[in-house]
Design an enzyme around this catalytic site. Structure first.
Site, PDB file in Angstrom:
ATOM      1  N   CYS A   1      -7.429 -26.772  14.256  1.00  0.00           N
ATOM      2  CA  CYS A   1      -8.663 -27.519  14.498  1.00  0.00           C
ATOM      3  C   CYS A   1      -8.264 -28.976  14.461  1.00  0.00           C
ATOM      4  CB  CYS A   1      -9.796 -27.178  13.338  1.00  0.00           C
ATOM      5  SG  CYS A   1     -10.471 -25.309  13.551  1.00  0.00           S
TER       6      CYS A   1
ATOM      7  N   CYS B   1     -13.643 -27.503  10.170  1.00  0.00           N
ATOM      8  CA  CYS B   1     -12.379 -26.771   9.727  1.00  0.00           C
ATOM      9  C   CYS B   1     -11.165 -27.853   9.525  1.00  0.00           C
ATOM     10  CB  CYS B   1     -12.059 -25.819  10.449  1.00  0.00           C
ATOM     11  SG  CYS B   1     -10.443 -24.820   9.909  1.00  0.00           S
TER      12      CYS B   1
ATOM     13  N   HIS C   1      -5.725 -20.640  12.232  1.00  0.00           N
ATOM     14  CA  HIS C   1      -7.177 -21.090  12.067  1.00  0.00           C
ATOM     15  C   HIS C   1      -7.724 -19.925  11.195  1.00  0.00           C
ATOM     16  CE1 HIS C   1     -11.224 -22.220  12.338  1.00  0.00           C
ATOM     17  NE2 HIS C   1     -11.467 -20.914  12.937  1.00  0.00           N
TER      18      HIS C   1
ATOM     19  N   CYS D   1      -7.881 -27.077   8.939  1.00  0.00           N
ATOM     20  CA  CYS D   1      -6.720 -26.152   9.308  1.00  0.00           C
ATOM     21  C   CYS D   1      -5.980 -27.195  10.439  1.00  0.00           C
ATOM     22  CB  CYS D   1      -6.967 -24.706   9.930  1.00  0.00           C
ATOM     23  SG  CYS D   1      -7.529 -24.695  11.635  1.00  0.00           S
TER      24      CYS D   1
ATOM     25  N   ASP E   1       0.832  -1.214  -0.081  1.00  0.00           N
ATOM     26  CA  ASP E   1      -0.001   0.087   0.182  1.00  0.00           C
ATOM     27  C   ASP E   1       0.845   1.228   0.167  1.00  0.00           C
ATOM     28  OD1 ASP E   1       0.834   0.294   2.728  1.00  0.00           O
ATOM     29  OD2 ASP E   1      -0.985  -0.256   3.642  1.00  0.00           O
TER      30      ASP E   1
ATOM     31  N   ASP F   1      -7.962  -7.230   1.061  1.00  0.00           N
ATOM     32  CA  ASP F   1      -7.090  -7.502   2.284  1.00  0.00           C
ATOM     33  C   ASP F   1      -7.774  -6.838   3.488  1.00  0.00           C
ATOM     34  OD1 ASP F   1      -5.435  -4.803   3.599  1.00  0.00           O
ATOM     35  OD2 ASP F   1      -6.616  -4.120   1.710  1.00  0.00           O
TER      36      ASP F   1
END
Length: 386
Positions: A322, A317, A348, A319, A93, A279
């Protein structure tokens, strides 16, 4: 137009678009969410952990990196990619939002923004031209123009003045960018010669000001266009109205980027309105504050009800957090101040965002996005904190 830049729309479903962006350090599939790595790192995670989550692109912050360690040092190191050991695309940015947030420490003039460093009080001046030079030394794949973001609420005159100044700065920034990329400014090293530059649309919540900003910015022929100045306190429904109105006017053959937004349902709704890139610091910041995002809503892991809950944070989930850990364990880590809590929570939350974007892309490809959208809203509630 940078020779290393390209964009193609692969599929559409209503106004939702499935696309592909070609950048100097690789291709990204859209719609895409960019994890925020403000100071050249995603907070709480190693690069290996970030890579394992498989984001196509991350975002870094021009303002913070300019102040520390300095863009000159990063340039001497070969640019951000070499400095931080990251091989995939990076977007930087411009620092405009950070200058916006330094309300009592900066002065905006036609030349640029003079401000005092939040680190040591030293004086600095960011101009449309210097921001181009800084980002050239950083060597990001995408460099944003320097813009002025008006607060919300604000008088129309304040918003209009900021929008008009952003247009004038955009012309100066584009001219400087083209000169640097053409080698006409040899004093500015280019860590990524194929860098692309995105313009930013301002105008607050005034649709006619957004119209004028679109017309003036598109006339400068940037590689892509971002919608800025939202998620600064305005009601969500008003944000959606502005996004839909503005995105519909942007060129169909260029990516559309909504800056700094938002909650998971915001991403779904703004994809439905034609946005390709997002974002937001929310998934990483909330993770550090003990808030997990799940298919059903938000979980505040510090709540006492989880002290003996041996189930995973989100049963749906996949991930690593999890698959391996319980709510009780994550609560324990958070309550004792263990730094691993921020890491596991961040893994997560970012997985949730990135997995949601993968599901959105798949739904657009198969023409089932509206069904996905309805089901997402049926199960997810941004107001449900359990």
């Amino acid at each position: 137009m940078s020779a290393d830049f390209g964009f193609s729309v692969i599929a559409t479903d209503g106004r939702a678009r499935r696309g592909r962006v070609r950048l100097a350090h690789g291709e990204i599939e859209t719609p895409v969410f960019m994890p925020v790595g403000t100071r050249a790192a995603v907070k709480g995670l190693t690069h290996d952990q970030v890579t394992a989550l498989d984001p196509a692109i991350i975002l870094a912050n021009t303002y913070h990196l300019h102040l520390r360690p300095g863009d000159a040092l990063i340039g001497r190191a070969g640019g951000l990619h070499a400095f931080m050991g990251w091989e995939r695309p990076i977007l930087t940015d411009s620092g405009g939002y950070q200058v916006f947030s330094l309300t009592g420490q900066r002065t905006i003039t036609e030349d640029g923004a003079a401000f005092r460093s939040h680190l040591d009080g030293s004086a600095h001046l960011l101009t449309p031209e210097s921001v181009v030079d800084i980002q050239a030394r950083l060597g990001s794949d995408v460099a944003m123009i320097f813009d002025e973001c008006a607060p919300w609420p604000a008088d129309r005159g304040v918003v209009e003045a900021a929008m008009e100044r952003t247009l004038r700065w955009a012309r100066r920034g584009r001219d400087r960018f083209l000169a640097v990329q053409a080698g006409a400014a040899p004093e500015v090293p280019r860590a990524t010669p194929g860098q692309a530059q995105f313009g930013i649309i301002q105008g607050g919540t005034h649709l006619d000001l957004r119209d004028r900003s679109v017309a003036g910015t598109v006339a400068l022929d940037f590689e892509a266009y971002a919608i800025g100045g939202l998620s600064v306190g305005e009601p969500v429904d008003l944000m959606y109205e502005v996004v839909g109105h503005t995105a519909a006017q942007l060129p169909a053959d260029r990516p559309r980027y909504l800056m700094g937004t938002g909650m998971p349902d915001d991403l779904v709704e703004c994809v439905a309105r034609g946005i390709d890139m997002f974002d937001c610091v929310l998934p990483t910041r909330n993770a550090r504050n003990g808030q997990l995002l799940t298919r059903r809503g938000l979980i505040s892991i510090k709540n006492a009800r989880y002290a003996e809950d041996l189930g995973p944070p989100d049963p749906e989930c996949e991930c690593p957090t999890c698959r391996r850990h319980s709510r009780a364990y994550l609560r324990h880590l958070y309550m004792v101040g263990e730094m691993t809590a921020a890491t596991l929570n961040t893994i997560h939350n970012l997985h949730f965002y990135l997995d949601t974007m993968r599901a959105i892309r798949k739904a657009i490809e198969f023409g089932t996005f509206d069904r996905f959208r309805q089901e997402f809203h049926r199960t997810f509630s941004r107001r449900q904190v359990t």
